[in-house]
Design an enzyme around this catalytic site. Sequence first.
Site, PDB file in Angstrom:
ATOM      1  N   SER A 143       0.866  -1.172   0.000  1.00 45.23           N
ATOM      2  CA  SER A 143       0.000   0.000   0.000  1.00 45.23           C
ATOM      3  C   SER A 143       0.901   1.220   0.000  1.00 45.23           C
ATOM      4  O   SER A 143       1.656   1.433   0.948  1.00 45.23           O
ATOM      5  CB  SER A 143      -0.885  -0.054   1.251  1.00 45.23           C
ATOM      6  OG  SER A 143      -1.657   1.107   1.376  1.00 45.23           O
TER       7      SER A 143
ATOM      8  N   LYS B 107      -1.145  -1.054  -4.359  1.00 41.57           N
ATOM      9  CA  LYS B 107      -2.305  -0.228  -4.026  1.00 41.57           C
ATOM     10  C   LYS B 107      -1.845   1.209  -3.858  1.00 41.57           C
ATOM     11  O   LYS B 107      -0.840   1.467  -3.186  1.00 41.57           O
ATOM     12  CB  LYS B 107      -2.920  -0.773  -2.731  1.00 41.57           C
ATOM     13  CG  LYS B 107      -3.915   0.125  -2.020  1.00 41.57           C
ATOM     14  CD  LYS B 107      -4.679  -0.677  -0.973  1.00 41.57           C
ATOM     15  CE  LYS B 107      -4.757   0.040   0.360  1.00 41.57           C
ATOM     16  NZ  LYS B 107      -5.483  -0.747   1.374  1.00 41.57           N
TER      17      LYS B 107
ATOM     18  N   LYS C  34      -2.858   4.966  -2.544  1.00 43.53           N
ATOM     19  CA  LYS C  34      -3.797   5.769  -1.768  1.00 43.53           C
ATOM     20  C   LYS C  34      -4.158   6.991  -2.597  1.00 43.53           C
ATOM     21  O   LYS C  34      -3.272   7.613  -3.200  1.00 43.53           O
ATOM     22  CB  LYS C  34      -3.137   6.196  -0.454  1.00 43.53           C
ATOM     23  CG  LYS C  34      -2.913   5.039   0.514  1.00 43.53           C
ATOM     24  CD  LYS C  34      -4.243   4.527   1.055  1.00 43.53           C
ATOM     25  CE  LYS C  34      -4.015   3.532   2.176  1.00 43.53           C
ATOM     26  NZ  LYS C  34      -5.297   3.096   2.768  1.00 43.53           N
TER      27      LYS C  34
ATOM     28  N   ASP D 269      -7.158   3.126  -3.052  1.00 41.43           N
ATOM     29  CA  ASP D 269      -7.891   3.181  -1.781  1.00 41.43           C
ATOM     30  C   ASP D 269      -8.105   4.639  -1.401  1.00 41.43           C
ATOM     31  O   ASP D 269      -7.144   5.392  -1.240  1.00 41.43           O
ATOM     32  CB  ASP D 269      -7.078   2.462  -0.692  1.00 41.43           C
ATOM     33  CG  ASP D 269      -7.826   2.365   0.640  1.00 41.43           C
ATOM     34  OD1 ASP D 269      -8.973   2.860   0.728  1.00 41.43           O
ATOM     35  OD2 ASP D 269      -7.257   1.780   1.592  1.00 41.43           O
TER      36      ASP D 269
ATOM     37  N   GLU E 289     -11.168   0.923  -3.539  1.00 40.02           N
ATOM     38  CA  GLU E 289     -11.460   0.633  -2.132  1.00 40.02           C
ATOM     39  C   GLU E 289     -12.061   1.852  -1.440  1.00 40.02           C
ATOM     40  O   GLU E 289     -11.502   2.947  -1.510  1.00 40.02           O
ATOM     41  CB  GLU E 289     -10.153   0.195  -1.452  1.00 40.02           C
ATOM     42  CG  GLU E 289     -10.307  -0.284  -0.023  1.00 40.02           C
ATOM     43  CD  GLU E 289      -8.976  -0.785   0.559  1.00 40.02           C
ATOM     44  OE1 GLU E 289      -8.043  -1.077  -0.214  1.00 40.02           O
ATOM     45  OE2 GLU E 289      -8.874  -0.867   1.800  1.00 40.02           O
TER      46      GLU E 289
ATOM     47  N   ASP F 233     -13.916  -1.442   2.950  1.00 39.30           N
ATOM     48  CA  ASP F 233     -13.025  -1.620   4.095  1.00 39.30           C
ATOM     49  C   ASP F 233     -13.754  -1.051   5.325  1.00 39.30           C
ATOM     50  O   ASP F 233     -14.448  -1.794   6.046  1.00 39.30           O
ATOM     51  CB  ASP F 233     -11.695  -0.895   3.797  1.00 39.30           C
ATOM     52  CG  ASP F 233     -10.711  -0.853   4.958  1.00 39.30           C
ATOM     53  OD1 ASP F 233     -11.062  -1.286   6.072  1.00 39.30           O
ATOM     54  OD2 ASP F 233      -9.580  -0.364   4.780  1.00 39.30           O
TER      55      ASP F 233
ATOM     56  N   LYS G   3     -10.188  -6.904   7.982  1.00 39.54           N
ATOM     57  CA  LYS G   3      -9.180  -6.602   8.997  1.00 39.54           C
ATOM     58  C   LYS G   3      -9.764  -7.066  10.328  1.00 39.54           C
ATOM     59  O   LYS G   3     -10.805  -6.554  10.740  1.00 39.54           O
ATOM     60  CB  LYS G   3      -8.923  -5.097   9.071  1.00 39.54           C
ATOM     61  CG  LYS G   3      -8.333  -4.482   7.822  1.00 39.54           C
ATOM     62  CD  LYS G   3      -8.233  -2.969   7.957  1.00 39.54           C
ATOM     63  CE  LYS G   3      -7.605  -2.364   6.718  1.00 39.54           C
ATOM     64  NZ  LYS G   3      -7.661  -0.882   6.742  1.00 39.54           N
TER      65      LYS G   3
ATOM     66  N   GLY H   9      -4.351  -4.267   6.036  1.00 42.56           N
ATOM     67  CA  GLY H   9      -3.323  -4.036   7.047  1.00 42.56           C
ATOM     68  C   GLY H   9      -3.550  -2.714   7.735  1.00 42.56           C
ATOM     69  O   GLY H   9      -4.253  -1.836   7.223  1.00 42.56           O
TER      70      GLY H   9
HETATM   71  O1  OSB Z   1      -7.260   1.712   4.546  1.00 39.95           O
HETATM   72  O2  OSB Z   1      -6.092  -0.021   4.306  1.00 39.95           O
HETATM   73  C1  OSB Z   1      -6.250   1.071   4.841  1.00 39.95           C
HETATM   74  C2  OSB Z   1      -3.212   1.942   6.991  1.00 39.95           C
HETATM   75  C3  OSB Z   1      -3.811   2.659   8.004  1.00 39.95           C
HETATM   76  C4  OSB Z   1      -5.162   2.865   7.954  1.00 39.95           C
HETATM   77  C5  OSB Z   1      -5.918   2.367   6.890  1.00 39.95           C
HETATM   78  C6  OSB Z   1      -5.329   1.642   5.875  1.00 39.95           C
HETATM   79  C7  OSB Z   1      -3.947   1.457   5.926  1.00 39.95           C
HETATM   80  C8  OSB Z   1      -3.195   0.762   4.896  1.00 39.95           C
HETATM   81  C9  OSB Z   1      -1.929   0.110   5.382  1.00 39.95           C
HETATM   82  O3  OSB Z   1      -3.477   0.764   3.717  1.00 39.95           O
HETATM   83  C10 OSB Z   1      -1.561  -1.115   4.692  1.00 39.95           C
HETATM   84  C11 OSB Z   1      -0.470  -1.861   5.422  1.00 39.95           C
HETATM   85  O4  OSB Z   1      -0.591  -2.114   6.645  1.00 39.95           O
HETATM   86  O5  OSB Z   1       0.490  -2.215   4.757  1.00 39.95           O
HETATM   87 MG    MG Z   2      -8.455   0.639   3.163  1.00 39.63          MG
END
Ligand code: OSB
Ligand code: MG
Length: 365
Positions: free
Chosen positions: A130, A156, A158, A184, A209, A234, A258, A286
């Site tokens: 990510s 992924k 952001k 995401d 996402e 999510d 999660k 994650g």
């Molecule tokens: O939306 O997936 C998410 C990290 C903090 C809060 C939300 C998210 C995330 C990540 C981290 O995308 C992914 C990772 O732990 O590698």
């Molecule tokens: Mg997410």
Amino acid sequence: MREIRLRLKEPFRISSGVSDIRRVVLVELADGEGAVGWAECVAGEVPQYSPETVDTAWLALREWIAPRVLGRAFRDPVSVHETLVRAFKGHPMAKACVEMAAWALVAEREAIALARLLGGTRERVETGISLGIQDDPAALVARAHAARAEGYRRIKLKIQPGADIEYVDAVRSALGPEAALTVDANCAYTPADTERLQRLDAFGLVMLEQPLAEDDLLRHAALQRQIATPICLDESITGPDRAVDMLALGSGRIINIKPGRVGGLTAARAIHDLAADHDVPVWCGGMLETGIGRAHNVALASLPNFRLPGDLSPSARYWERDIVVPEWTMTDGELAVPRDKGGLGVTVDRDRIDDLTVRTEARGR
Ligand code: OSB
Ligand code: MG
């Protein structure tokens, strides 16, 4: 329980804010015979991803969760989950931490790998990365190239309004049409952005996402009817009932699971099973976990319907040094699932954790 501080190798920016030095609550649960189970709370420093924070989790653990479980007899971790949801609203991340420690404890005392205890069948899990929001598209392209060279099976990105079309376009052009790319938004859009989100259809993304707010299941359904890219939820999926609603409404086609967000491994597994019954793929998200939370996630992701690469990057992507031995490493874009040793499959590095600890609280010993 204790709180540790651990600096990320580099700050991680998502639409709702930035994370740099992680404050992580760890729980160590012991039974009457000295077996222990560890788990990590994924609540953030501030209420940006969910209403919970490190400090609300600490309060909930101390005031309401510990008194419900300590000194009591439980048949299994599922009954710990049941005890924690009865007439006790909210605080899923705090509850999950104790419920997951109970799973780890049982795996330890029964000398069975957590993955097997949960019903996991995979020996390896596919790893995605990510990538946080960067200052400009070129910086993101450089990260994406590096991630691909390291072997990640899926990348992924952001996104947020203004750091989306141009960024995704640049990465898709640089990596070519075959690269598995997802985005995401962490709730950063509204239905008024529908046209903008439709433009993402041009990039062949595996999924989009969580574009809209977490409680917008109806609006996600309307959006899904207007875009070709599969929506993955999510933040919206806070438990099995919301997954049922999503499937009934057509709010998305993929679920990010999660365990912390849904109150633990019992609920996570229930969502997995439900999605499998509907032939809906799931993957393991994650929360920038340490090696302890990662052990739980890897075990969960070994269940059969985890069909897409997870946000399960190796330790070195996050930390100079992790708090478990061995650290999590990636081979050919995959993490090996510990299946032969009992418990989490990694050793918790107590000395290192002691060095990082800023507060502790112990009960019943
Ligand atoms: O939306 O997936 C998410 C990290 C903090 C809060 C939300 C998210 C995330 C990540 C981290 O995308 C992914 C990772 O732990 O590698
Ligand atoms: Mg997410």
